[in-house]
Design a protein around this motif. Sequence first.
Motif, PDB file in Angstrom:
ATOM      1  N   MET A   1      31.933 -25.507  -9.362  1.00  0.00           N
ATOM      2  CA  MET A   1      30.881 -25.343  -8.353  1.00  0.00           C
ATOM      3  C   MET A   1      31.030 -23.964  -7.678  1.00  0.00           C
ATOM      4  SD  MET A   1      30.347 -27.975  -5.278  1.00  0.00           S
ATOM      5  CE  MET A   1      28.705 -28.204  -4.753  1.00  0.00           C
ATOM      6  N   ALA A   2      29.756 -23.258  -7.589  1.00  0.00           N
ATOM      7  CA  ALA A   2      29.681 -22.092  -6.860  1.00  0.00           C
ATOM      8  C   ALA A   2      29.574 -22.308  -5.432  1.00  0.00           C
ATOM      9  CB  ALA A   2      28.285 -21.379  -7.298  1.00  0.00           C
ATOM     10  N   THR A   3      30.472 -21.332  -4.759  1.00  0.00           N
ATOM     11  CA  THR A   3      30.413 -21.126  -3.252  1.00  0.00           C
ATOM     12  C   THR A   3      29.360 -20.902  -2.589  1.00  0.00           C
ATOM     13  OG1 THR A   3      31.554 -19.232  -3.059  1.00  0.00           O
ATOM     14  CG2 THR A   3      32.846 -21.098  -3.381  1.00  0.00           C
ATOM     15  N   THR A   4      28.909 -20.797  -1.484  1.00  0.00           N
ATOM     16  CA  THR A   4      27.968 -20.281  -0.745  1.00  0.00           C
ATOM     17  C   THR A   4      27.823 -18.679  -0.830  1.00  0.00           C
ATOM     18  OG1 THR A   4      27.926 -22.001   0.916  1.00  0.00           O
ATOM     19  CG2 THR A   4      26.869 -20.145   1.324  1.00  0.00           C
ATOM     20  N   GLU A   5      29.266 -18.124  -0.857  1.00  0.00           N
ATOM     21  CA  GLU A   5      29.139 -16.810  -1.013  1.00  0.00           C
ATOM     22  C   GLU A   5      28.706 -16.264  -2.263  1.00  0.00           C
ATOM     23  OE1 GLU A   5      32.853 -13.424  -0.887  1.00  0.00           O
ATOM     24  OE2 GLU A   5      32.884 -15.257   0.317  1.00  0.00           O
ATOM     25  N   ASP A   6      29.161 -17.066  -3.518  1.00  0.00           N
ATOM     26  CA  ASP A   6      28.739 -16.731  -4.765  1.00  0.00           C
ATOM     27  C   ASP A   6      27.482 -16.950  -4.952  1.00  0.00           C
ATOM     28  OD1 ASP A   6      31.528 -16.214  -5.637  1.00  0.00           O
ATOM     29  OD2 ASP A   6      31.665 -18.153  -6.274  1.00  0.00           O
ATOM     30  N   GLU A   7      26.546 -17.723  -4.264  1.00  0.00           N
ATOM     31  CA  GLU A   7      25.396 -18.077  -4.475  1.00  0.00           C
ATOM     32  C   GLU A   7      24.414 -17.011  -3.832  1.00  0.00           C
ATOM     33  OE1 GLU A   7      24.391 -22.003  -2.715  1.00  0.00           O
ATOM     34  OE2 GLU A   7      25.584 -23.091  -4.214  1.00  0.00           O
ATOM     35  N   VAL A   8      25.019 -16.391  -2.510  1.00  0.00           N
ATOM     36  CA  VAL A   8      24.188 -15.441  -1.930  1.00  0.00           C
ATOM     37  C   VAL A   8      24.515 -14.163  -2.620  1.00  0.00           C
ATOM     38  CG1 VAL A   8      24.248 -14.005   0.211  1.00  0.00           C
ATOM     39  CG2 VAL A   8      24.723 -16.570   0.528  1.00  0.00           C
ATOM     40  N   ALA A   9      25.465 -13.899  -3.280  1.00  0.00           N
ATOM     41  CA  ALA A   9      25.642 -12.521  -3.776  1.00  0.00           C
ATOM     42  C   ALA A   9      24.938 -12.597  -5.222  1.00  0.00           C
ATOM     43  CB  ALA A   9      27.200 -12.489  -4.201  1.00  0.00           C
ATOM     44  N   SER A  10      24.825 -13.788  -5.848  1.00  0.00           N
ATOM     45  CA  SER A  10      23.923 -13.905  -7.039  1.00  0.00           C
ATOM     46  C   SER A  10      22.336 -13.729  -6.771  1.00  0.00           C
ATOM     47  CB  SER A  10      24.207 -15.005  -7.920  1.00  0.00           C
ATOM     48  OG  SER A  10      23.750 -16.216  -7.252  1.00  0.00           O
ATOM     49  N   PHE A  11      22.051 -14.115  -5.754  1.00  0.00           N
ATOM     50  CA  PHE A  11      20.624 -14.035  -5.106  1.00  0.00           C
ATOM     51  C   PHE A  11      20.415 -12.548  -4.724  1.00  0.00           C
ATOM     52  CE2 PHE A  11      17.768 -13.992  -1.973  1.00  0.00           C
ATOM     53  CZ  PHE A  11      16.826 -14.445  -2.411  1.00  0.00           C
ATOM     54  N   VAL A  12      21.271 -11.924  -4.172  1.00  0.00           N
ATOM     55  CA  VAL A  12      21.084 -10.697  -3.627  1.00  0.00           C
ATOM     56  C   VAL A  12      21.024  -9.763  -4.844  1.00  0.00           C
ATOM     57  CG1 VAL A  12      21.837  -8.707  -2.262  1.00  0.00           C
ATOM     58  CG2 VAL A  12      21.840 -11.103  -1.208  1.00  0.00           C
ATOM     59  N   ALA A  13      21.893  -9.871  -5.853  1.00  0.00           N
ATOM     60  CA  ALA A  13      21.946  -8.936  -6.915  1.00  0.00           C
ATOM     61  C   ALA A  13      20.728  -9.203  -7.922  1.00  0.00           C
ATOM     62  CB  ALA A  13      23.183  -9.458  -7.985  1.00  0.00           C
ATOM     63  N   ALA A  14      19.965 -10.386  -7.763  1.00  0.00           N
ATOM     64  CA  ALA A  14      18.772 -10.549  -8.498  1.00  0.00           C
ATOM     65  C   ALA A  14      17.497 -10.183  -8.006  1.00  0.00           C
ATOM     66  CB  ALA A  14      18.655 -12.226  -8.982  1.00  0.00           C
ATOM     67  N   ARG A  15      17.419 -10.324  -6.559  1.00  0.00           N
ATOM     68  CA  ARG A  15      16.291 -10.168  -5.726  1.00  0.00           C
ATOM     69  C   ARG A  15      16.198  -9.050  -4.988  1.00  0.00           C
ATOM     70  NH1 ARG A  15      13.023 -11.700  -8.745  1.00  0.00           N
ATOM     71  NH2 ARG A  15      11.471 -11.644  -6.994  1.00  0.00           N
ATOM     72  N   HIS A  16      17.436  -8.165  -4.737  1.00  0.00           N
ATOM     73  CA  HIS A  16      17.219  -7.091  -3.784  1.00  0.00           C
ATOM     74  C   HIS A  16      16.206  -6.149  -3.860  1.00  0.00           C
ATOM     75  CE1 HIS A  16      18.856  -3.488  -1.502  1.00  0.00           C
ATOM     76  NE2 HIS A  16      19.097  -4.424  -0.698  1.00  0.00           N
ATOM     77  N   ARG A  17      16.221  -5.800  -5.038  1.00  0.00           N
ATOM     78  CA  ARG A  17      14.888  -4.595  -5.176  1.00  0.00           C
ATOM     79  C   ARG A  17      13.789  -5.035  -4.886  1.00  0.00           C
ATOM     80  NH1 ARG A  17      13.631  -2.223 -11.047  1.00  0.00           N
ATOM     81  NH2 ARG A  17      11.889  -0.623 -10.437  1.00  0.00           N
ATOM     82  N   ASP A  18      13.093  -6.477  -5.149  1.00  0.00           N
ATOM     83  CA  ASP A  18      12.104  -6.938  -4.876  1.00  0.00           C
ATOM     84  C   ASP A  18      11.815  -7.132  -3.527  1.00  0.00           C
ATOM     85  OD1 ASP A  18      10.841  -6.788  -7.354  1.00  0.00           O
ATOM     86  OD2 ASP A  18      11.798  -8.951  -8.005  1.00  0.00           O
ATOM     87  N   LEU A  19      12.762  -7.492  -2.843  1.00  0.00           N
ATOM     88  CA  LEU A  19      12.718  -7.805  -1.093  1.00  0.00           C
ATOM     89  C   LEU A  19      12.783  -6.466  -0.504  1.00  0.00           C
ATOM     90  CD1 LEU A  19      15.639 -10.694  -0.990  1.00  0.00           C
ATOM     91  CD2 LEU A  19      13.009 -10.834  -0.545  1.00  0.00           C
ATOM     92  N   THR A  20      13.573  -5.260  -1.214  1.00  0.00           N
ATOM     93  CA  THR A  20      13.336  -3.975  -0.535  1.00  0.00           C
ATOM     94  C   THR A  20      11.768  -3.441  -0.668  1.00  0.00           C
ATOM     95  OG1 THR A  20      15.767  -3.735  -1.102  1.00  0.00           O
ATOM     96  CG2 THR A  20      14.372  -1.729  -0.476  1.00  0.00           C
ATOM     97  N   ARG A  21      11.344  -3.681  -1.623  1.00  0.00           N
ATOM     98  CA  ARG A  21       9.986  -3.456  -1.876  1.00  0.00           C
ATOM     99  C   ARG A  21       8.994  -4.211  -0.921  1.00  0.00           C
ATOM    100  NH1 ARG A  21       8.948  -4.223  -7.837  1.00  0.00           N
ATOM    101  NH2 ARG A  21      10.396  -2.990  -8.721  1.00  0.00           N
ATOM    102  N   PHE A  22       9.282  -5.320  -0.518  1.00  0.00           N
ATOM    103  CA  PHE A  22       8.470  -5.975   0.170  1.00  0.00           C
ATOM    104  C   PHE A  22       8.736  -5.524   1.744  1.00  0.00           C
ATOM    105  CE2 PHE A  22       7.877  -9.758   3.055  1.00  0.00           C
ATOM    106  CZ  PHE A  22       6.623  -9.857   2.828  1.00  0.00           C
ATOM    107  N   GLY A  23       9.981  -5.195   2.036  1.00  0.00           N
ATOM    108  CA  GLY A  23      10.313  -4.533   3.232  1.00  0.00           C
ATOM    109  C   GLY A  23       9.740  -3.293   3.506  1.00  0.00           C
ATOM    110  N   PHE A  24       9.573  -2.543   2.394  1.00  0.00           N
ATOM    111  CA  PHE A  24       8.995  -1.064   2.520  1.00  0.00           C
ATOM    112  C   PHE A  24       7.524  -1.453   2.896  1.00  0.00           C
ATOM    113  CE2 PHE A  24       6.373   2.030   0.409  1.00  0.00           C
ATOM    114  CZ  PHE A  24       6.891   3.138   0.934  1.00  0.00           C
ATOM    115  N   MET A  25       6.867  -2.277   2.134  1.00  0.00           N
ATOM    116  CA  MET A  25       5.676  -2.685   2.409  1.00  0.00           C
ATOM    117  C   MET A  25       5.107  -2.958   3.920  1.00  0.00           C
ATOM    118  SD  MET A  25       2.900  -5.539   0.687  1.00  0.00           S
ATOM    119  CE  MET A  25       3.894  -6.859   1.787  1.00  0.00           C
TER     120      MET A  25
END
Length: 71
Positions: free
Chosen positions: A1-25
Amino acid sequence: MATTEDEVASFVAARHRDLTRFGFMLAGDRAAGEDLVQEALLRCLPAWERLDPLGVEAYIRKVMARLAWKA
């Protein structure tokens, strides 16, 4: 079972680029956009386990938009 830290890390690894683009917008500046991503993630971290896994990105984007609006 994945820990919260693992879940957050995998989410950030997968979505950071798109979230950064949204933040730039929202902010009009790359550094400010990255700051929005970091601040939104920090604010969502305490409630991470309660967030719907299918809607977590939308929730983070909403937090980013509210932070940008308040700035």
